[in-house]
Design a protein around this motif. Structure first.
Motif, short mmCIF file in Angstrom:
data_model
loop_
_atom_site.label_atom_id
_atom_site.label_comp_id
_atom_site.label_asym_id
_atom_site.label_seq_id
_atom_site.Cartn_x
_atom_site.Cartn_y
_atom_site.Cartn_z
N UNK A 175 -65.25 32.43 -25.75
CA UNK A 175 -66.55 32.99 -25.34
C UNK A 175 -67.15 32.23 -24.16
N UNK A 176 -66.94 30.92 -24.11
CA UNK A 176 -67.47 30.10 -23.02
C UNK A 176 -66.65 30.19 -21.75
N UNK A 177 -65.46 30.80 -21.83
CA UNK A 177 -64.63 30.98 -20.65
C UNK A 177 -63.67 29.85 -20.36
N UNK A 178 -63.45 28.95 -21.31
CA UNK A 178 -62.51 27.85 -21.10
C UNK A 178 -61.11 28.17 -21.62
N UNK A 179 -61.01 29.10 -22.55
CA UNK A 179 -59.72 29.57 -23.05
C UNK A 179 -59.65 31.08 -22.88
N UNK A 180 -58.45 31.57 -22.67
CA UNK A 180 -58.21 33.01 -22.71
C UNK A 180 -57.45 33.33 -23.98
N UNK A 181 -57.66 34.51 -24.49
CA UNK A 181 -56.98 34.97 -25.71
C UNK A 181 -56.27 36.27 -25.36
N UNK A 182 -54.96 36.28 -25.52
CA UNK A 182 -54.18 37.47 -25.23
C UNK A 182 -53.53 37.95 -26.51
N UNK A 183 -53.81 39.21 -26.85
CA UNK A 183 -53.23 39.80 -28.05
C UNK A 183 -52.17 40.81 -27.62
N UNK A 184 -50.99 40.67 -28.17
CA UNK A 184 -49.87 41.54 -27.83
C UNK A 184 -49.70 42.60 -28.91
N UNK A 185 -49.44 43.82 -28.49
CA UNK A 185 -49.26 44.93 -29.42
C UNK A 185 -47.83 44.92 -29.93
N UNK A 207 -53.24 31.70 -26.86
CA UNK A 207 -54.39 31.08 -26.20
C UNK A 207 -53.88 30.26 -25.02
N UNK A 208 -54.62 30.31 -23.93
CA UNK A 208 -54.26 29.52 -22.75
C UNK A 208 -55.54 29.08 -22.06
N UNK A 209 -55.43 28.05 -21.24
CA UNK A 209 -56.59 27.59 -20.47
C UNK A 209 -56.87 28.56 -19.34
N UNK A 210 -58.14 28.82 -19.10
CA UNK A 210 -58.54 29.53 -17.90
C UNK A 210 -58.58 28.51 -16.77
N UNK A 211 -58.92 28.94 -15.56
CA UNK A 211 -59.05 27.98 -14.46
C UNK A 211 -60.12 26.94 -14.77
N UNK A 212 -61.26 27.39 -15.33
CA UNK A 212 -62.31 26.44 -15.70
C UNK A 212 -61.84 25.51 -16.82
N UNK A 213 -61.09 26.05 -17.77
CA UNK A 213 -60.55 25.23 -18.85
C UNK A 213 -59.57 24.19 -18.35
N UNK A 214 -58.76 24.58 -17.36
CA UNK A 214 -57.81 23.64 -16.78
C UNK A 214 -58.54 22.51 -16.06
N UNK A 215 -59.58 22.86 -15.33
CA UNK A 215 -60.37 21.83 -14.65
C UNK A 215 -61.05 20.91 -15.67
N UNK A 216 -61.60 21.49 -16.72
CA UNK A 216 -62.23 20.69 -17.76
C UNK A 216 -61.22 19.76 -18.41
N UNK A 217 -60.04 20.25 -18.68
CA UNK A 217 -58.99 19.43 -19.29
C UNK A 217 -58.65 18.24 -18.39
N UNK A 218 -58.50 18.49 -17.10
CA UNK A 218 -58.20 17.40 -16.16
C UNK A 218 -59.34 16.38 -16.11
N UNK A 219 -60.56 16.85 -16.21
CA UNK A 219 -61.71 15.95 -16.15
C UNK A 219 -61.91 15.18 -17.46
N UNK A 220 -61.40 15.72 -18.55
CA UNK A 220 -61.49 15.01 -19.84
C UNK A 220 -60.46 13.89 -19.95
N UNK A 221 -59.38 13.98 -19.20
CA UNK A 221 -58.31 12.99 -19.32
C UNK A 221 -58.79 11.55 -19.13
N UNK A 222 -59.57 11.23 -18.10
CA UNK A 222 -60.04 9.84 -17.97
C UNK A 222 -60.89 9.40 -19.17
#
Length: 118
Positions: A75-85, A93-108
């Motif tokens: 809902x916050x836009x940090x993960x995407x959810x893809x449902x396959x039929x 579930x995968x990181x969005x671009x914002x989620x990827x940036x957040x992940x990189x910034x959390x590493x330190x």
């Protein structure tokens, strides 16, 4: 009497003013929820991941807490959810671009926390 020395920057030297911290309210409220930061990092580490893979990365998390936190991050836009039929149904579930940036910034922060535990 000598004044104590402090290596902290003077308030005027700070990269942020007090108003800048107010913008963190929503993000900090989300990230302070149980397992939120860990989920960002786990999904970032294993890439597109199914619920079972994510669940396997945690020991004592209830399925309702895990599902709720995944929904919050989607809902916050940090993960995407893809449902396959497909049968059986598959959700990833995968990181969005914002989620990827957040992940990189959390590493330190995570590295700092790990160093402090040693």
């Amino acid at each position: 009497m000598a004044e104590p020395t402090d290596d902290r920057p003077e308030p005027s030297d700070s990269p942020c003013d007090l108003d800048c911290y107010c913008r963190l309210d929503g993000l900090m409220e989300l990230l302070s929820r149980r397992y939120a930061m860990q989920l960002i990092c786990v999904v970032g580490a294993i890439g597109p991941a199914r619920y079972g893979e994510i669940d396997g990365a945690f020991e004592d998390v209830s399925s309702s807490t895990l599902s709720s936190r995944l929904d919050d991050l989607v809902d916050a836009g940090y993960l995407s959810r893809t449902q396959y039929a497909e049968i059986p149904p598959r959700v990833e579930y995968d990181l969005t671009d914002d989620g990827d940036e957040l992940c990189r910034r959390l590493q330190p922060l995570l590295e700092w926390a790990a160093d402090r535990e040693q």
